[in-house]
Design a protein around this motif. Structure first.
Motif, mmCIF file in Angstrom:
data_model
loop_
_atom_site.group_PDB
_atom_site.id
_atom_site.type_symbol
_atom_site.label_atom_id
_atom_site.label_comp_id
_atom_site.label_asym_id
_atom_site.label_seq_id
_atom_site.Cartn_x
_atom_site.Cartn_y
_atom_site.Cartn_z
ATOM 1 N N GLU A 27 -1.109 12.010 7.478
ATOM 2 C CA GLU A 27 -2.223 11.346 8.163
ATOM 3 C C GLU A 27 -2.097 9.821 8.125
ATOM 4 O O GLU A 27 -2.502 9.126 9.041
ATOM 5 C CB GLU A 27 -3.562 11.726 7.492
ATOM 6 C CG GLU A 27 -3.755 13.222 7.328
ATOM 7 C CD GLU A 27 -4.217 13.875 8.623
ATOM 8 O OE1 GLU A 27 -4.954 13.227 9.390
ATOM 9 O OE2 GLU A 27 -3.828 15.025 8.852
ATOM 10 N N GLN A 28 -1.596 9.293 7.011
ATOM 11 C CA GLN A 28 -1.481 7.840 6.855
ATOM 12 C C GLN A 28 -0.257 7.539 6.006
ATOM 13 O O GLN A 28 0.214 8.402 5.276
ATOM 14 C CB GLN A 28 -2.743 7.257 6.211
ATOM 15 C CG GLN A 28 -3.200 7.955 4.931
ATOM 16 C CD GLN A 28 -4.260 9.004 5.200
ATOM 17 O OE1 GLN A 28 -5.302 8.701 5.747
ATOM 18 N NE2 GLN A 28 -3.990 10.241 4.807
ATOM 19 N N ASP A 29 0.269 6.333 6.108
ATOM 20 C CA ASP A 29 1.539 6.058 5.429
ATOM 21 C C ASP A 29 1.395 5.097 4.250
ATOM 22 O O ASP A 29 2.346 4.441 3.863
ATOM 23 C CB ASP A 29 2.588 5.541 6.427
ATOM 24 C CG ASP A 29 2.218 4.177 6.994
ATOM 25 O OD1 ASP A 29 1.075 3.720 6.780
ATOM 26 O OD2 ASP A 29 3.079 3.570 7.651
ATOM 27 N N TYR A 30 0.199 5.046 3.664
ATOM 28 C CA TYR A 30 0.029 4.156 2.519
ATOM 29 C C TYR A 30 -0.380 4.942 1.283
ATOM 30 O O TYR A 30 -0.860 6.081 1.365
ATOM 31 C CB TYR A 30 -0.993 3.064 2.818
ATOM 32 C CG TYR A 30 -2.337 3.571 3.310
ATOM 33 C CD1 TYR A 30 -3.297 4.012 2.410
ATOM 34 C CD2 TYR A 30 -2.623 3.594 4.672
ATOM 35 C CE1 TYR A 30 -4.519 4.473 2.856
ATOM 36 C CE2 TYR A 30 -3.852 4.056 5.121
ATOM 37 C CZ TYR A 30 -4.800 4.493 4.219
ATOM 38 O OH TYR A 30 -6.000 4.958 4.654
ATOM 39 N N CYS A 31 -0.188 4.313 0.114
ATOM 40 C CA CYS A 31 -0.579 4.910 -1.156
ATOM 41 C C CYS A 31 -2.105 4.998 -1.226
ATOM 42 O O CYS A 31 -2.786 4.020 -0.928
ATOM 43 C CB CYS A 31 -0.034 4.048 -2.291
ATOM 44 S SG CYS A 31 -0.686 4.499 -3.904
ATOM 45 N N PRO A 32 -2.664 6.151 -1.622
ATOM 46 C CA PRO A 32 -4.127 6.288 -1.678
ATOM 47 C C PRO A 32 -4.784 5.389 -2.724
ATOM 48 O O PRO A 32 -5.985 5.153 -2.659
ATOM 49 C CB PRO A 32 -4.352 7.764 -2.012
ATOM 50 C CG PRO A 32 -3.045 8.312 -2.417
ATOM 51 C CD PRO A 32 -1.965 7.407 -1.924
ATOM 52 N N LEU A 33 -4.029 4.879 -3.678
ATOM 53 C CA LEU A 33 -4.626 4.044 -4.724
ATOM 54 C C LEU A 33 -4.638 2.560 -4.390
ATOM 55 O O LEU A 33 -5.597 1.864 -4.649
ATOM 56 C CB LEU A 33 -3.897 4.256 -6.057
ATOM 57 C CG LEU A 33 -4.126 5.605 -6.730
ATOM 58 C CD1 LEU A 33 -3.344 5.664 -8.026
ATOM 59 C CD2 LEU A 33 -5.593 5.842 -6.988
ATOM 60 N N ASP A 34 -3.553 2.057 -3.837
ATOM 61 C CA ASP A 34 -3.479 0.606 -3.620
ATOM 62 C C ASP A 34 -3.248 0.204 -2.165
ATOM 63 O O ASP A 34 -3.143 -0.972 -1.862
ATOM 64 C CB ASP A 34 -2.401 -0.007 -4.515
ATOM 65 C CG ASP A 34 -1.067 0.694 -4.321
ATOM 66 O OD1 ASP A 34 -0.798 1.183 -3.217
ATOM 67 O OD2 ASP A 34 -0.299 0.761 -5.288
ATOM 68 N N ARG A 35 -3.129 1.207 -1.282
ATOM 69 C CA ARG A 35 -2.959 0.946 0.162
ATOM 70 C C ARG A 35 -1.675 0.202 0.511
ATOM 71 O O ARG A 35 -1.578 -0.413 1.564
ATOM 72 C CB ARG A 35 -4.163 0.183 0.737
ATOM 73 C CG ARG A 35 -5.495 0.786 0.312
ATOM 74 C CD ARG A 35 -6.170 1.453 1.472
ATOM 75 N NE ARG A 35 -7.057 2.505 0.982
ATOM 76 C CZ ARG A 35 -7.903 3.188 1.727
ATOM 77 N NH1 ARG A 35 -7.968 2.953 3.010
ATOM 78 N NH2 ARG A 35 -8.656 4.121 1.219
ATOM 79 N N GLN A 36 -0.710 0.217 -0.395
ATOM 80 C CA GLN A 36 0.604 -0.314 -0.029
ATOM 81 C C GLN A 36 1.334 0.770 0.738
ATOM 82 O O GLN A 36 1.075 1.951 0.545
ATOM 83 C CB GLN A 36 1.424 -0.634 -1.285
ATOM 84 C CG GLN A 36 0.939 -1.844 -2.055
ATOM 85 C CD GLN A 36 1.861 -2.141 -3.221
ATOM 86 O OE1 GLN A 36 3.062 -2.311 -3.038
ATOM 87 N NE2 GLN A 36 1.298 -2.165 -4.423
ATOM 88 N N LYS A 37 2.289 0.372 1.558
ATOM 89 C CA LYS A 37 3.065 1.343 2.312
ATOM 90 C C LYS A 37 3.744 2.304 1.335
ATOM 91 O O LYS A 37 4.389 1.877 0.382
ATOM 92 C CB LYS A 37 4.106 0.619 3.176
ATOM 93 C CG LYS A 37 4.662 1.505 4.268
ATOM 94 C CD LYS A 37 5.471 0.695 5.280
ATOM 95 C CE LYS A 37 6.242 1.597 6.234
ATOM 96 N NZ LYS A 37 5.370 2.434 7.072
ATOM 97 N N TRP A 38 3.588 3.609 1.550
ATOM 98 C CA TRP A 38 4.140 4.601 0.633
ATOM 99 C C TRP A 38 5.633 4.755 0.808
ATOM 100 O O TRP A 38 6.130 4.922 1.927
ATOM 101 C CB TRP A 38 3.462 5.954 0.818
ATOM 102 C CG TRP A 38 4.109 6.992 -0.033
ATOM 103 C CD1 TRP A 38 5.002 7.934 0.358
ATOM 104 C CD2 TRP A 38 3.915 7.176 -1.445
ATOM 105 N NE1 TRP A 38 5.385 8.689 -0.735
ATOM 106 C CE2 TRP A 38 4.739 8.247 -1.837
ATOM 107 C CE3 TRP A 38 3.130 6.532 -2.407
ATOM 108 C CZ2 TRP A 38 4.794 8.695 -3.168
ATOM 109 C CZ3 TRP A 38 3.189 6.981 -3.721
ATOM 110 C CH2 TRP A 38 4.006 8.045 -4.091
#
Ligand SMILES: [Zn+2]
Ligand SMILES: [Zn+2]
Ligand SMILES: [Zn+2]
Length: 81
Positions: A66-77
């Protein structure tokens, strides 16, 4: 009557230490597989991202659909190698 402020600090540091041994997507410890795994023997290893956060493989795979970022810090995963 005195208010005990010390206890608040103790609770806060306990919460911070939690995200090392459990998956913050499903809230289960890494000794257990994620809720999507039907059998306890299913392969569900914890994965570490470039940001040093850990999640169950299935939890983060589903999240990154659904999204390409880390759920904790919103950096690109990105999986750490
Ligand atoms: Zn999980
Ligand atoms: Zn799983
Ligand atoms: Zn992260």
């Amino acid at each position: 009557m005195k208010v005990k402020i010390k206890e608040w600090n103790a609770v806060a540091s306990w919460i911070w230490s939690l995200d090392t041994d459990r998956c913050t997507i499903c809230q289960l410890a890494f000794e257990q597989p994620c809720p999507r795994c039907k059998l306890p023997g299913d392969e569900c290893p914890p994965v570490t991202g470039a940001c040093n956060h850990h999640f169950h493989l299935h939890c983060i795979v589903r999240w990154t659909e659904e999204q390409d970022y880390c759920p904790l810090d919103r950096q690109k995963w990105k999986v750490k190698n």
